[in-house]
Design an enzyme around this catalytic site. Structure first.
Site, short mmCIF file in Angstrom:
data_model
loop_
_atom_site.label_atom_id
_atom_site.label_comp_id
_atom_site.label_asym_id
_atom_site.label_seq_id
_atom_site.Cartn_x
_atom_site.Cartn_y
_atom_site.Cartn_z
N LYS A 157 -54.20 18.63 -15.67
CA LYS A 157 -54.06 18.19 -14.28
C LYS A 157 -53.26 16.50 -14.54
O LYS A 157 -53.93 15.08 -14.52
CB LYS A 157 -54.81 18.34 -13.04
CG LYS A 157 -54.54 17.77 -11.95
CD LYS A 157 -55.35 17.73 -10.15
CE LYS A 157 -55.34 18.09 -9.50
NZ LYS A 157 -54.33 17.44 -8.40
N1 PMP Z 1 -51.44 23.19 -7.60
C1 PMP Z 1 -51.57 21.68 -8.19
C2 PMP Z 1 -49.98 21.46 -9.08
C3 PMP Z 1 -52.68 21.17 -7.68
O1 PMP Z 1 -52.46 20.04 -7.76
C4 PMP Z 1 -52.82 21.23 -6.58
C5 PMP Z 1 -53.95 20.27 -6.51
N2 PMP Z 1 -54.84 20.19 -7.11
C6 PMP Z 1 -53.83 22.68 -6.94
C7 PMP Z 1 -52.93 23.92 -7.19
C8 PMP Z 1 -54.81 23.25 -5.67
O2 PMP Z 1 -56.22 23.14 -7.15
P1 PMP Z 1 -57.22 22.39 -6.86
O3 PMP Z 1 -57.83 23.63 -5.39
O4 PMP Z 1 -58.08 22.42 -7.37
O5 PMP Z 1 -57.83 21.03 -5.82
#
Ligand code: PMP
Length: 305
Positions: A157
């Protein structure tokens, strides 16, 4: 947005106005920061805030940091403890969103990852809906492609990669869509601008595998487990073709900010009956119970603040 009055910055909790990063900081100049987006949910019945799966969020944050050659003097447990301390500092009594970030903190020009100091910060914001239309969303296929593992690792991330997400999101919104599906370099479905993708085909729940350049979402992981364990639904992780999406019985997207967004049209084609499908509706209700600490079996995912 209703921001926290306090933030965690340079090793301690300070008033938000004092949590400032220099214009000369590497993380600001080069997007060399990694972050997570977590939520804490207010339970009116229990008069308590519950952080949803913070261990998993911090594990992913530290994994992202590893990819970017960053290290901080906190492990998952220490990060959870300081999250609780920060939430208590502002005495939140509503659903909130937490933004922990690890960043390249040294000053000066010169793009790189090595020989730079890293630091950690976090703030909180009140948060309700991310997507106004989360029960009847109209999606489009983005003309952009998802960042690739060999460009900016998609499983990290990493802030710099969010320039890609911003292009996807803005172009979709300006064209009148609620959100976009982004394909990877091979033309397979990867995910949304900041949400993971699911479809129902022939009664099975299908979602792209991590190797199709998705962010390994904590919501995605939770939904896979809930669908299998609580609803007895078969879940398949496999590559998905663009044209398959039009033929799906249901489509939804998941994320911490977005929660579970039901998509009822993709590029003007109705999905299934053109209304939120039954499995999506069941998963939304179940997920809402789980995050608000109303489901006894999943209390292990709720950490009291
Ligand atoms: N893909 C991306 C690019 C994101 O930024 C997010 C949000 N964090 C997600 C998927 C979903 O991840 P999560 O369920 O951990 O929030």
């Amino acid at each position: 947005m209703d921001l926290s009055k306090h933030a965690f910055f340079e090793g301690k909790i300070v008033p938000l106005a004092e949590a400032k990063i220099s214009v000369a900081a590497h993380g600001f100049m080069y997007g060399t920061t990694v972050f997570s987006g977590m939520r804490a949910y207010w339970s009116g019945e229990k008069e308590r805030l519950f952080i949803f799966r913070p261990y998993e969020h911090f594990r992913r944050l530290l994994d992202s940091a590893k990819i970017m050659s960053m290290s901080i003097p906190y492990d998952e447990r220490a990060l959870i403890d300081l999250t609780i301390e920060l939430l208590r500092a502002d005495d939140w009594r509503e659903d909130v969103y937490l933004r922990p970030t690890i960043y390249k903190a040294d000053f000066g020009v010169g793009v790189r990852l090595h020989n730079l100091r890293d630091d950690f910060c976090m703030f909180v914001t009140a948060f309700d809906k991310y997507l106004a239309n989360d029960s009847d969303a109209h999606l489009t296929f983005s003309s952009w492609r998802r960042v690739d593992d060999n460009v900016i690792p998609a499983r990290g991330k990493i802030s710099g990669a969010y320039a890609n997400s911003a292009l996807i999101k803005t172009d979709a919104n300006r064209a009148g869509f609620d959100e976009a599906i982004v394909l990877d370099q091979d033309g397979h479905v990867s995910e949304g601008s900041a949400m993971n993708f699911f479809m129902v085909r022939d009664g099975k729940l299908v979602t792209p595998p991590p190797t199709d350049n998705i962010l390994e979402g904590i919501t995605r992981r939770s939904i896979i487990e809930l669908a299998r364990e609580e609803l007895g639904v078969e879940v398949v992780e496999r590559s998905i073709d663009r044209s398959e999406v039009f033929l799906a019985e249901e489509v939804f997207m998941t994320g911490t900010a977005a929660q579970i967004v039901a998509a009822t049209r993709v590029d003007y084609r109705p999905i299934g009956g053109g209304v939120m499908g039954p499995l999506t509706a069941k998963l939304r209700a179940l997920f809402d119970d789980v995050v608000h600490a109303r489901h006894p079996k999943y209390l292990k995912w709720n950490v009291e603040a």
